[in-house]
Enzyme design. Structure first.
Site, PDB file in Angstrom:
ATOM      1  N   CYS A  35       0.800  31.565  33.755  1.00 41.69           N
ATOM      2  CA  CYS A  35       0.272  30.278  33.227  1.00 41.69           C
ATOM      3  C   CYS A  35      -1.253  30.699  33.707  1.00 41.69           C
ATOM      4  O   CYS A  35      -1.894  31.027  34.958  1.00 41.69           O
ATOM      5  CB  CYS A  35       1.061  29.297  34.503  1.00 41.69           C
ATOM      6  SG  CYS A  35      -0.518  27.950  34.625  1.00 41.69           S
ATOM      7  N   ASP A  76       5.446  32.116  34.244  1.00 45.99           N
ATOM      8  CA  ASP A  76       6.252  31.383  33.313  1.00 45.99           C
ATOM      9  C   ASP A  76       7.487  32.064  32.627  1.00 45.99           C
ATOM     10  O   ASP A  76       7.272  33.447  32.466  1.00 45.99           O
ATOM     11  CB  ASP A  76       5.496  30.437  32.229  1.00 45.99           C
ATOM     12  CG  ASP A  76       4.817  29.034  32.775  1.00 45.99           C
ATOM     13  OD1 ASP A  76       5.525  28.812  33.603  1.00 45.99           O
ATOM     14  OD2 ASP A  76       3.807  28.980  32.389  1.00 45.99           O
ATOM     15  N   HIS A  94       1.866  27.347  26.618  1.00 48.52           N
ATOM     16  CA  HIS A  94       2.959  27.192  26.055  1.00 48.52           C
ATOM     17  C   HIS A  94       2.767  27.124  24.331  1.00 48.52           C
ATOM     18  O   HIS A  94       3.234  28.023  23.576  1.00 48.52           O
ATOM     19  CB  HIS A  94       3.786  25.964  26.355  1.00 48.52           C
ATOM     20  CG  HIS A  94       4.409  26.100  27.927  1.00 48.52           C
ATOM     21  ND1 HIS A  94       4.269  27.113  28.411  1.00 48.52           N
ATOM     22  CD2 HIS A  94       4.823  25.047  28.734  1.00 48.52           C
ATOM     23  CE1 HIS A  94       4.687  26.829  29.863  1.00 48.52           C
ATOM     24  NE2 HIS A  94       5.092  25.772  29.774  1.00 48.52           N
ATOM     25  N   GLU A  95       1.952  26.310  24.081  1.00 46.52           N
ATOM     26  CA  GLU A  95       1.795  25.877  22.649  1.00 46.52           C
ATOM     27  C   GLU A  95       1.166  26.965  22.023  1.00 46.52           C
ATOM     28  O   GLU A  95       1.236  27.373  20.816  1.00 46.52           O
ATOM     29  CB  GLU A  95       0.888  24.726  22.505  1.00 46.52           C
ATOM     30  CG  GLU A  95       1.405  23.155  23.057  1.00 46.52           C
ATOM     31  CD  GLU A  95       1.259  23.161  24.727  1.00 46.52           C
ATOM     32  OE1 GLU A  95       0.445  24.201  25.351  1.00 46.52           O
ATOM     33  OE2 GLU A  95       1.604  22.259  25.322  1.00 46.52           O
TER      34      GLU A  95
END
Ligand SMILES: [Ca+2]
Ligand SMILES: [Ca+2]
Ligand SMILES: [Ca+2]
Ligand SMILES: [Ca+2]
Ligand SMILES: [Ca+2]
Ligand SMILES: [Ca+2]
Ligand SMILES: [Ca+2]
Ligand SMILES: [Ca+2]
Ligand SMILES: [Ca+2]
Ligand SMILES: [Ca+2]
Ligand SMILES: [Ca+2]
Ligand SMILES: [Ca+2]
Ligand SMILES: [Ca+2]
Ligand SMILES: [Ca+2]
Ligand SMILES: [Ca+2]
Ligand SMILES: [Ca+2]
Lengths: 128, 128, 128, 128, 128, 128, 128, 128, 128, 128
Positions: free
Chosen positions: D34, D41, D75-76
């Site tokens: 992260c 993650d 994430h995205e």
């Protein structure tokens, strides 16, 4: 100051030492490296223990498990190492560590190591 | 040099012989042939053992299970043969082999064989 | 008059004291606050007990569990506190409280505390 | 020569380019870091695509996913980056990448990115 | 400085605005209060959206959902309020909010609200 | 005379050609060999088709799938080969073959190939 | 010569009499008739036994279970009859027969009968 | 003549009294009324017993359970009442009644009552 | 004043009429009587609707479903009656009622009835 | 007068012909005989239909399905025969019959046949 992985397990006083109660901690975020191939291994780790005077401080446990990320370990060895480190720090009445590793070469391996303070000699594996 | 199936089970030293801990290995990639009809049989094999001085080297286990691919075996016999071979090589404290075979003739068969070193006579089947 | 959360556990007579029978009550609606971060924690609580003269009045149990909503508690401590409060009120023959907390920091924690009247010293945790 | 993580995606000829067929590849062994907290993650990645002239060589895909192990990604962003890299290498007719991340702060995030060659403008997300 | 619940939703730039991709966020840690009885309600919230220029900053989303803890809301109203707040902040191309509430009076209620920018009039609910 | 694996697919007349109906056949007993490593691969095969004048004779299908046992095939190629062989023999209105292969190198691969008679050119893969 | 249902259970020598190992055979293809209403009953039968000198020949077991197809039996009686027939033929060390019958009149019935050679008197039902 | 709910439990001779075997009967069709609120309660009832001379006649068991439809009962009391009625009629060697009630007030209650003939005093609850 | 079952469905204003959103209500606590045999029937009822100006008041819905407890209804008829009553009271844009009845005579029946305001003639059943 | 299996399907008037609603009936109690081997086959049958003027009388459906018990049928043929018989009797708007047969020769077969009145020619199988 971003947190760092660390072998330093921290402990805090058991709020109820006069009772035998069980704590189970599970994480599917354990990863280390295969000493033979150098490739990543992944496992779900379950820690079940009956504390005596001490319980593990959860944040330090997370950093301790994180410390294996780039280290080479065999399944059987690392499960016992984690149990030994936790036993040395917490001196629990009983503790079990289960490492359920991802499939490699079509084989799915789960290692279960137990410690029981009362047993003088090498701990007997209590029948499941 | 491509790997070859082989009956040669290899063993490596147990990293923690002073502790009774359990190793469970599962694979749904076991296939052999039915001696009566000559047609393929498929099974999920589970090996659960408490090692003494030796643990099984996983790659050799894969090649050993692969060696049954074109051999004729009955369910009951092959489960005990696998247990005997592993016991002879590893001399474990305890070991269980479970073979869960695909449905044949509407019947689903699971064979469970156990070995326990302490029992002098034929090993008693510990209640499940 | 809208109901209010309350630490007051109510009890009603056991309809069948001459028999050892077990009551299991489960709720996934337990929430309290983490003392360190001040952020909400969520858990599923399971209460299993063999009553003696008294059984818990369910409505009061709901209000009692509700009373933790804005209080700071660590997982291990609150599980034992709930067990102690229930034991003090009901004086059961046996009781187990299990608190299965949501994942925090990738770790999923379950705490299991048991009480058994017959055991004089600190209750031994019956092997699972 | 032990294998190394690598951004180099390799492709091999599609054995059946004259047919629209779908390949789905799933792995629960994706881990990165992260960017905000520096902490690991974990995610399950699913890649579904209809190849044109090329299909992905699986070993190189494994090394490519491994290459994220110590990189900081949101994430995205990382879901779209993986889709872009695969699209640039394979030039597929259609491709979907789904990244299902572990729970953080009580939130479980799944990102689904799609590419469709025929759409001139930004690819429309076909209703699920 | 301990974090505080807040109605302030924060947004960060979409890393890939030229593509329609979907983000799904789920949490089973939503709780508010029933306006009629004053008693706690619990729900699992799922947010699925196709971002335009902005994506939601996850930490602020957690604090926003936390802000409902002691507020009185009916199932149908709160699902639409959450959708409206998120739409106002993110101006997404599409968004769905699903609130799956715990059983009350033997009834289990799930509310699903959708927003689609293209639809001029009240958004049509796309058939499930 | 013990049965033998065979590439010879047999067909029998469709009992109801005037109706479009669907036949789905699934088996988790497919195994072949990886051309690169020579090691066994295992898959679950699903065949779904709408017959025209012919339906597949099940026993011959079993012997046909068995014929791959010692052949080297890549996932993508073998799925299309099975579809082509079945289409050539049965000339169905529609047919789908799905091959869901065991995990290799941490990757789980599923290949889905479709055939539709009406499409003149290469069959379009109907949206899932 | 098509096979025929038959009460004749056949046995073959136990390949490993010197070891206590367990064979579990399950089928969901048992059907007989209700003596009261004459209507069909359906059940899943599980046979678990530790063989002594003999194991059951699977084909004959299938024909034996098939022989009940048109016979009138009550749940409790037929479970014990099957156990008695198998015990008489195989003289096993231990055997359990479980018959899990479909719902009738809203009631779902499972009958479990055990035999243990060592017990002289009526076999004690080992605690589950 | 339509059947009627009835407290009259009927019994028929045990076909195999010389053996200890277990009968388990489950139904999710139990409903009665809450004495406090007058509103319906619903439960799944499981009856597990080792018969002596008598087994319960299933139709009469259905009518007996039906007889509670409009009666007021608390969870703990009704579970013991059902056990007492069945024990009085069947005089079994052992019997367990489990009543798993629907959620009320966020609480899910399961009551488990056991009877064992050998125990002179109030039946000890065999450890689970 | 204890509540009473009642055919009186109450409605409250839709908090968000300008949006098409869906409400799904499920209960496994529906019971009525079979008109032919007089014996109890049990079902799980699911109500899914897109409200217009009105939403159903949940308490009155509970009392309405309770009102069927001692009434004789056939599966198909009662599902449509519940849909008609709800449609008459709420005048929704769309509504589906699903009644999943317990097994009777080995048959498990599910009835699904839909209403759509826009369809002038008898509502077309939208494909599942 | 004990009931008898019978090919005579009975129908009763549809209580709500002005609405398209769906009835789904499932049973896992279908058994017939394999024409080739003479051995029993077992299947789960699902019947889903939108009635016009008539619905099937459930008891007669049970006796109709029972009538196949000793008849020889192939999977594909019997599924279409059941659909034809039901369509001839009920003249429904739409009907689907699914027969999910037990595994034979390692193959698990499911046959799905559809009828739609509106389609003049042979019914098109709507993609699932
Ligand atoms: Ca495992
Ligand atoms: Ca099994
Ligand atoms: Ca067993
Ligand atoms: Ca747990
Ligand atoms: Ca997900
Ligand atoms: Ca999605
Ligand atoms: Ca739901
Ligand atoms: Ca898959
Ligand atoms: Ca059962
Ligand atoms: Ca049992
Ligand atoms: Ca339960
Ligand atoms: Ca229990
Ligand atoms: Ca829905
Ligand atoms: Ca259903
Ligand atoms: Ca349907
Ligand atoms: Ca199927």
């Amino acid at each position: 100051m971003p947190t760092q992985p660390s072998k330093e397990l921290e402990r805090i006083p058991n709020p109820k030492p006069e009772r035998d109660y069980e704590i189970e901690i599970t994480t599917n975020e354990f990863t280390c490296v295969c000493p033979r191939t150098g490739q990543p291994d992944f496992a779900t780790i379950t820690i079940r223990y009956v504390p005596d005077q001490w319980i593990v401080e959860l944040k330090s446990l997370k950093l301790y498990l994180w410390s294996y990320r780039n280290e080479g370990h065999y399944h059987e060895e690392v499960t016992n190492t984690i149990l030994d480190d936790l036993v040395r720090t917490l001196e629990p009445r009983r503790m079990t560590v289960i490492a359920d590793f991802n499939i490699r070469g079509g084989l799915h391996t789960v290692v279960t190591a137990r410690y029981e303070r009362t047993a003088e000699g090498p701990a007997r594996l209590a029948a499941d």
